[in-house]
Design an enzyme around this catalytic site. Structure first.
Site, PDB file in Angstrom:
ATOM      1  N   HIS A   1     -11.845  -7.436  -1.462  1.00  0.00           N
ATOM      2  CA  HIS A   1     -11.057  -6.732  -0.441  1.00  0.00           C
ATOM      3  C   HIS A   1     -11.692  -7.032   0.917  1.00  0.00           C
ATOM      4  CE1 HIS A   1      -8.393  -3.833  -2.695  1.00  0.00           C
ATOM      5  NE2 HIS A   1      -8.988  -4.515  -3.651  1.00  0.00           N
ATOM      6  N   GLY A   2     -11.019  -6.554   1.957  1.00  0.00           N
ATOM      7  CA  GLY A   2     -11.590  -6.668   3.301  1.00  0.00           C
ATOM      8  C   GLY A   2     -11.974  -8.096   3.660  1.00  0.00           C
TER       9      GLY A   2
ATOM     10  N   LYS B   1     -15.808  -5.822  11.101  1.00  0.00           N
ATOM     11  CA  LYS B   1     -16.490  -5.834   9.805  1.00  0.00           C
ATOM     12  C   LYS B   1     -18.006  -5.889   9.921  1.00  0.00           C
ATOM     13  CE  LYS B   1     -12.559  -8.163   7.653  1.00  0.00           C
ATOM     14  NZ  LYS B   1     -11.921  -6.962   7.118  1.00  0.00           N
TER      15      LYS B   1
ATOM     16  N   SER C   1       0.844  -1.196   0.000  1.00  0.00           N
ATOM     17  CA  SER C   1       0.000   0.000   0.000  1.00  0.00           C
ATOM     18  C   SER C   1       0.882   1.249   0.000  1.00  0.00           C
ATOM     19  CB  SER C   1      -0.897   0.000   1.246  1.00  0.00           C
ATOM     20  OG  SER C   1      -0.099   0.222   2.399  1.00  0.00           O
TER      21      SER C   1
ATOM     22  N   ASP D   1      -1.510  -1.815  -3.799  1.00  0.00           N
ATOM     23  CA  ASP D   1      -2.826  -1.913  -3.158  1.00  0.00           C
ATOM     24  C   ASP D   1      -3.402  -0.507  -2.975  1.00  0.00           C
ATOM     25  OD1 ASP D   1      -4.942  -3.218  -1.879  1.00  0.00           O
ATOM     26  OD2 ASP D   1      -3.993  -3.092   0.096  1.00  0.00           O
TER      27      ASP D   1
ATOM     28  N   ARG E   1      14.044 -10.739  18.353  1.00  0.00           N
ATOM     29  CA  ARG E   1      13.941 -12.022  17.646  1.00  0.00           C
ATOM     30  C   ARG E   1      13.035 -12.988  18.389  1.00  0.00           C
ATOM     31  NH1 ARG E   1      20.361 -12.758  17.168  1.00  0.00           N
ATOM     32  NH2 ARG E   1      20.072 -12.164  19.329  1.00  0.00           N
TER      33      ARG E   1
END
Ligand code: G3H
Ligand code: 13P
Ligand code: ZN
Length: 341
Positions: free
Chosen positions: A219-220, A192, A50, A83, A290
């Protein structure tokens, strides 16, 4: 090999009832997690970047990370995709950066402006041998904020924002895009749905009928796995109302309705965050990155492997490479070598 466009992938996916996972990358651990999973499952994949990722990680670093992945896994078919590109200028920059696929998202513009911008970008990208995804309709989550809508207002009027099947046919004809992102009830992010998690399958069916052969993009499409939300909430986070798209719904859309690309970002973020929180809470003296990024990366590998089976792209790498060779795409093997940045 091979960085390629999404064409050889979508050719097979459309007819074969499977989809390619498009995973957002922002850093080394996320990229490695995705690549390791796809290599283990012999699955083609799309790495998507993006505008925010470019800004956060610096494209030069991302390119080298991707080149390392290509070098490590020379037979894995990979597409590099922009994106939610928002301007022709950004698309041109990505073409110069060696992207093999770009999205121009003009969905927040009035229809005619979306057509104009998309057609302009399609022309530029096609001249460079790069494929184009566009968007019609409005998803929730991020996009409604672009036009100043509140989430409640969006939900109440959802029918108005879903992709219009008639318009989709006209849009495809006038822009010449290679794939289309559709609004069918999904939204970006971890929240959502408020109540029932459901997609407008009738819409996808109509869009497919009006645009036969056009690869559709969801998407989503993160499923917001309960296991990660529970870990986050258990170890000091607060995401009580998070809800994603049920994987069975995605599986159904992919199997029956021409959905060839499924975008997943939020789930990667959740996996990484859940594991980091767990390490911090259970080992408060830990300070070696790490030892918390590593478990995060492992969780991403497990998550992505499961997604590849849900999308039915596991085991399809070889067939995609054969299709790529058949098409004879004149694309570079290594990313940096193609770059003018
Ligand atoms: O659709 C949005 C993707 O999840 C990318 O998000 O703009 O925060 O990188 P971002
Ligand atoms: P999610 O937020 O559901 O992961 O969607 C990501 C996406 O659509 C990226 O374009
Ligand atoms: Zn998106």
């Amino acid at each position: 090999m091979p960085l390629m466009t999404t064409k050889p992938m979508f050719d097979l996916a459309y007819d074969g009832g499977f989809a390619i996972g498009a995973f957002n990358v922002n850093n080394m651990e996320i990229t490695q997690g995705i690549i390791e999973a796809c290599a283990a499952e012999q699955s083609p994949l799309i790495l998507q970047i993006s505008k925010g990722a470019r800004k956060y990680a610096n494209m030069r670093y991302l390119k080298h990370i991707i080149d390392a992945a290509v070098e490590e896994h020379p037979v894995l078919p990979i597409a590099i995709h922009l994106d939610h590109g928002d301007t022709a200028q950004l698309v041109e920059t990505c073409l110069n950066d060696g992207f093999t696929s770009v999205m121009i998202d003009g969905s927040h513009h009035p229809y005619e402006e979306n057509v104009r911008l998309t057609a302009e970008v399609a022309k530029i990208a096609h001249q460079a041998g790069v494929v184009v995804e566009a968007e019609l309709g409005m998803l929730g989550g991020i996009e409604e904020h672009v036009v100043g809508l509140q989430a409640e207002e969006y939900e109440k009027n959802i029918e108005k924002f879903l992709t219009d099947p008639q318009q989709a046919g006209d849009f495809w004809k006038r822009t010449g895009v290679d794939s289309l992102a559709i609004a069918i009830g999904t939204s970006h992010g971890a929240y959502k749905f408020k109540h029932e998690a459901k997609l407008a399958m009738d819409r996808i069916e109509l869009i497919m009928k009006n645009c036969p052969g056009l690869p559709l993009v969801m998407h989503g499409s993160s499923s917001v796995p309960r296991e990660f939300i529970d870990l986050i909430n258990k170890y000091g986070g607060s995401m009580p109302d998070a809800m994603g798209v049920p994987e069975e719904e995605i599986h159904r859309a992919v199997s029956k309705y021409g959905v060839c690309k499924v975008n997943i970002d939020t789930d990667l973020r959740l996996a990484l965050t859940a594991k980091i929180r767990e390490v911090f809470a259970t080992k408060p003296a830990e300070f070696d990155p790490r030892n918390y990024l590593g478990p995060g990366r492992e969780a991403i590998i497990g998550l992505v492997r499961r997604k590849l089976h849900m999308l039915k792209s596991a085991g399809k790498a070889e067939a995609v490479v054969r299709q790529w060779k058949k098409l004879g795409e004149p694309l570079p093997i290594f990313y940096m070598k193609s770059s003018r940045a």
